[in-house]
Write a protein that holds these residues in place. Structure first.
Motif, PDB file in Angstrom:
ATOM      1  N   ALA A  54       1.313 -87.141  17.179  1.00 27.87           N
ATOM      2  CA  ALA A  54       2.671 -86.643  17.425  1.00 27.87           C
ATOM      3  C   ALA A  54       3.710 -87.706  17.108  1.00 27.87           C
ATOM      4  O   ALA A  54       4.802 -87.411  16.600  1.00 27.87           O
ATOM      5  CB  ALA A  54       2.798 -86.193  18.873  1.00 27.87           C
ATOM      6  N   GLN A  55       3.371 -88.947  17.367  1.00 21.06           N
ATOM      7  CA  GLN A  55       4.271 -90.054  17.045  1.00 21.06           C
ATOM      8  C   GLN A  55       4.443 -90.167  15.532  1.00 21.06           C
ATOM      9  O   GLN A  55       5.558 -90.336  15.022  1.00 21.06           O
ATOM     10  CB  GLN A  55       3.716 -91.349  17.627  1.00 21.06           C
ATOM     11  CG  GLN A  55       4.642 -92.542  17.563  1.00 21.06           C
ATOM     12  CD  GLN A  55       4.021 -93.755  18.242  1.00 21.06           C
ATOM     13  OE1 GLN A  55       2.927 -94.182  17.903  1.00 21.06           O
ATOM     14  NE2 GLN A  55       4.724 -94.302  19.227  1.00 21.06           N
ATOM     15  N   GLU A  56       3.354 -90.062  14.799  1.00 21.65           N
ATOM     16  CA  GLU A  56       3.399 -90.149  13.335  1.00 21.65           C
ATOM     17  C   GLU A  56       4.242 -89.033  12.724  1.00 21.65           C
ATOM     18  O   GLU A  56       4.995 -89.249  11.766  1.00 21.65           O
ATOM     19  CB  GLU A  56       1.986 -90.077  12.759  1.00 21.65           C
ATOM     20  CG  GLU A  56       1.143 -91.313  12.995  1.00 21.65           C
ATOM     21  CD  GLU A  56      -0.280 -91.117  12.505  1.00 21.65           C
ATOM     22  OE1 GLU A  56      -0.537 -90.115  11.791  1.00 21.65           O
ATOM     23  OE2 GLU A  56      -1.143 -91.951  12.824  1.00 21.65           O
ATOM     24  N   SER A  57       4.111 -87.832  13.278  1.00 17.93           N
ATOM     25  CA  SER A  57       4.801 -86.675  12.714  1.00 17.93           C
ATOM     26  C   SER A  57       6.261 -86.581  13.139  1.00 17.93           C
ATOM     27  O   SER A  57       7.006 -85.752  12.605  1.00 17.93           O
ATOM     28  CB  SER A  57       4.068 -85.391  13.132  1.00 17.93           C
ATOM     29  OG  SER A  57       4.204 -85.176  14.531  1.00 17.93           O
ATOM     30  N   GLY A  58       6.668 -87.391  14.100  1.00 16.68           N
ATOM     31  CA  GLY A  58       8.024 -87.315  14.620  1.00 16.68           C
ATOM     32  C   GLY A  58       8.186 -86.301  15.728  1.00 16.68           C
ATOM     33  O   GLY A  58       9.291 -86.092  16.238  1.00 16.68           O
ATOM     34  N   THR A 133      11.872 -79.789  28.437  1.00 21.24           N
ATOM     35  CA  THR A 133      12.186 -81.215  28.292  1.00 21.24           C
ATOM     36  C   THR A 133      11.941 -81.776  26.899  1.00 21.24           C
ATOM     37  O   THR A 133      12.438 -82.856  26.575  1.00 21.24           O
ATOM     38  CB  THR A 133      11.340 -82.043  29.273  1.00 21.24           C
ATOM     39  OG1 THR A 133       9.949 -81.932  28.909  1.00 21.24           O
ATOM     40  CG2 THR A 133      11.547 -81.564  30.706  1.00 21.24           C
ATOM     41  N   GLY A 134      11.145 -81.079  26.081  1.00 19.78           N
ATOM     42  CA  GLY A 134      10.781 -81.623  24.780  1.00 19.78           C
ATOM     43  C   GLY A 134       9.557 -82.509  24.819  1.00 19.78           C
ATOM     44  O   GLY A 134       9.173 -83.097  23.787  1.00 19.78           O
ATOM     45  N   ALA A 135       8.910 -82.628  25.993  1.00 21.62           N
ATOM     46  CA  ALA A 135       7.658 -83.376  26.070  1.00 21.62           C
ATOM     47  C   ALA A 135       6.595 -82.645  25.257  1.00 21.62           C
ATOM     48  O   ALA A 135       6.576 -81.405  25.202  1.00 21.62           O
ATOM     49  CB  ALA A 135       7.209 -83.494  27.526  1.00 21.62           C
ATOM     50  N   ILE A 136       5.700 -83.396  24.611  1.00 22.90           N
ATOM     51  CA  ILE A 136       4.624 -82.728  23.881  1.00 22.90           C
ATOM     52  C   ILE A 136       3.543 -82.314  24.878  1.00 22.90           C
ATOM     53  O   ILE A 136       3.226 -83.052  25.816  1.00 22.90           O
ATOM     54  CB  ILE A 136       4.031 -83.599  22.750  1.00 22.90           C
ATOM     55  CG1 ILE A 136       3.330 -84.836  23.302  1.00 22.90           C
ATOM     56  CG2 ILE A 136       5.088 -83.962  21.733  1.00 22.90           C
ATOM     57  CD1 ILE A 136       2.382 -85.484  22.308  1.00 22.90           C
TER      58      ILE A 136
END
Length: 305
Positions: A54-58, A133-136
């Motif tokens: 998820a970090q890699e994809s933004g 919240t936008g949390a994954i």
């Protein structure tokens, strides 16, 4: 469909962030000691892969972090992974969750919120939190990155054994570990999936032609207590020819005690399922068959060993 390519990508992504757990020969089979993984179970692999992907994809908002519904190994693993990456973790658990599990999650740095009396209510609250919240959202077992991350234990095993594995025996709850392992070893080794006859999620799904809800009970309910096999797990199991076998609670209790008395391994009842399959002869290897057991978790009370 999760493939070995997805598992290899996950292995590269989490390299250096997970432990390379030992393998040793123990009488009838090789033991893959995944109970020695961070937070005491294989779950750290999938949690790290989910968050890093998820970090890699933004997709990952560093301020919102991640959210999961789980008072068990998946919750601990995601809290740990979030801490390692430097983002907040919110873990929803039922109000009935044991106090020691809630305390352990908080000690890991997670915000713990209790909702409802069952996992399903906690999961609904987690999905609502993610939307607000936008949390994954990280799933305990039915998510592509989670499954692929879990499968890295098998790529590691094959590397440690120079490919000398004919059969991998693995426990099944929601099926994330089984699916990852089956994807990783497809075409190289067979997978025997073991579950208690009191929680036959995979066995029932194969008989019914798809995942269905089942009743949950028995000594392994704390670790293998998913009410329904994951969709990814069912797809991988049917596409790769995973063989399902059942063991009794008594078989699990004996195998767990055998792990302690024979090798001083403190394991969850669910993690003893692969050994139970051999000792109870639910699976009978052929002469010369090279068998590996994934001993996947150690988060248990050792006082009754």
């Amino acid at each position: 469909m999760i493939t070995d390519a997805d598992v290899r990508l996950a292995a590269a992504r989490i390299a250096g962030k997970v432990r390379r757990t030992p393998v040793f020969f123990a009488g009838p089979a090789w033991f893959k000691c995944e109970f020695m993984q961070h937070t005491g179970s294989f779950k750290a692999r999938g949690a790290l892969n989910r968050i890093l992907a998820a970090q890699e994809s933004g997709e990952l908002d560093p301020a919102a972090g991640i959210v999961i519904a789980s008072g068990g190994n998946a919750g601990l693993a995601n809290a740990y992974a979030a801490t390692q990456i430097g983002v907040p973790a919110t873990v929803f658990v039922p109000e009935t969750a044991p106090a020691f599990k809630v305390a352990k999650l908080r000690a890991m740095g997670a915000q713990v919120l209790q909702r409802g009396s069952e996992y399903a209510e906690a999961f609904l609250a987690a999905t609502e939190h993610a939307a607000a919240t936008g949390a994954i959202l990280s799933h305990a077992y039915d998510q592509a990155e989670i499954v692929a991350g879990a499968g890295t234990v098998a790529t590691e095993l094959l590397d440690q054994r120079d490919g000398a594995v004919d059969t991998v025996i693995v426990a099944v709850g929601g099926g994330g570990l089984m699916a990852g392992v089956a994807a990783a070893v497809a075409g190289m080794a067979r997978v025997i999936a073991v579950e208690p006859d009191s929680i036959p999620t995979l066995h029932t799904a194969l008989a019914k032609g798809g995942p269905v809800d089942i009743a949950v009970s028995g000594v392994a309910a704390d670790s293998l207590g998913a009410r329904r096999l994951g969709d990814i797990a069912y797809q991988v199991a049917t596409n790769t020819g995973v063989q399902s076998v059942l063991v009794s609670d008594d078989d699990l209790v004996r195998a767990r005690r055998d792990l302690w008395e024979g090798w001083r391994i403190v394991a969850e009842h669910g993690a003893a399922a692969p050994l139970a399959a051999l000792t109870a002869q639910a699976y009978k290897p052929e002469p010369g068959e090279r068998v590996a057991l994934i001993i996947c978790g150690a988060n248990t009370d050792p006082s009754d060993l």
